[in-house]
Enzyme design. Structure first.
Site, PDB file in Angstrom:
ATOM      1  N   VAL A  60     -16.482  -5.076  -0.137  1.00 50.21           N
ATOM      2  CA  VAL A  60     -17.063  -3.855  -1.355  1.00 50.21           C
ATOM      3  C   VAL A  60     -18.315  -4.521  -1.699  1.00 50.21           C
ATOM      4  O   VAL A  60     -18.752  -5.574  -1.924  1.00 50.21           O
ATOM      5  CB  VAL A  60     -15.989  -4.004  -2.462  1.00 50.21           C
ATOM      6  CG1 VAL A  60     -16.016  -5.154  -3.457  1.00 50.21           C
ATOM      7  CG2 VAL A  60     -16.080  -2.825  -3.295  1.00 50.21           C
ATOM      8  N   CYS A  61     -19.038  -3.313  -1.849  1.00 51.61           N
ATOM      9  CA  CYS A  61     -20.437  -3.580  -2.622  1.00 51.61           C
ATOM     10  C   CYS A  61     -20.460  -2.129  -3.655  1.00 51.61           C
ATOM     11  O   CYS A  61     -19.369  -1.893  -4.226  1.00 51.61           O
ATOM     12  CB  CYS A  61     -21.538  -3.096  -1.604  1.00 51.61           C
ATOM     13  SG  CYS A  61     -21.520  -1.461  -0.913  1.00 51.61           S
ATOM     14  N   ARG A  62     -21.595  -1.629  -3.953  1.00 47.72           N
ATOM     15  CA  ARG A  62     -21.701  -0.632  -5.144  1.00 47.72           C
ATOM     16  C   ARG A  62     -20.836   0.721  -4.461  1.00 47.72           C
ATOM     17  O   ARG A  62     -19.961   1.360  -5.249  1.00 47.72           O
ATOM     18  CB  ARG A  62     -23.137  -0.445  -5.459  1.00 47.72           C
ATOM     19  CG  ARG A  62     -23.152   0.775  -6.581  1.00 47.72           C
ATOM     20  CD  ARG A  62     -24.715   0.834  -6.893  1.00 47.72           C
ATOM     21  NE  ARG A  62     -24.562   1.618  -8.063  1.00 47.72           N
ATOM     22  CZ  ARG A  62     -24.936   2.839  -7.940  1.00 47.72           C
ATOM     23  NH1 ARG A  62     -25.257   3.518  -6.763  1.00 47.72           N
ATOM     24  NH2 ARG A  62     -25.108   3.929  -8.817  1.00 47.72           N
TER      25      ARG A  62
END
Length: 110
Positions: A60-62
């Site tokens: 996951v990232c932004r």
């Protein structure tokens, strides 16, 4: 054309999934999944030994761009990795729990 990687939506994450957050330290501090592993994308190659050797890793990232690149990298290097569509923005929108550093501040996605 961008490389296709395995992806799931936030609501498809299995219980107890290993979540790898590849955002920068300030993004992590603002708000992250409570049990996520934090390895900024730029540090990933040097810290692969911190990832579980078996089982799927959900990245996951932004919003999903960096995590898609990290997912492709991990899959090319022997891990089973899946991108989390929409990243922490989708996580937050789905009402999933979040924590921040320092504790006690309101978690947010930056």
């Amino acid at each position: 054309m961008p490389q296709q990687v395995p992806s799931v939506s936030v609501d498809q994450l299995p219980d107890g999934a290993t979540v790898l957050d590849v955002r920068e330290p300030d993004e992590w501090a603002a708000g992250h999944a409570p049990d996520a592993l934090h390895i900024p994308m730029g540090d990933l190659a040097a810290r692969l030994d911190e990832l579980p050797a078996d089982g799927n890793v959900y990245v996951v990232c932004r919003s999903g761009g960096r995590s898609a690149r990290a997912t492709a990298y991990l899959n090319a290097n022997g891990w089973e990795a899946t991108n989390v569509d929409g990243g922490m923005k989708s996580w937050h929108a789905a009402g999933r729990p979040m924590v921040s550093d320092p504790p006690g501040t309101e978690p947010e996605v930056i």
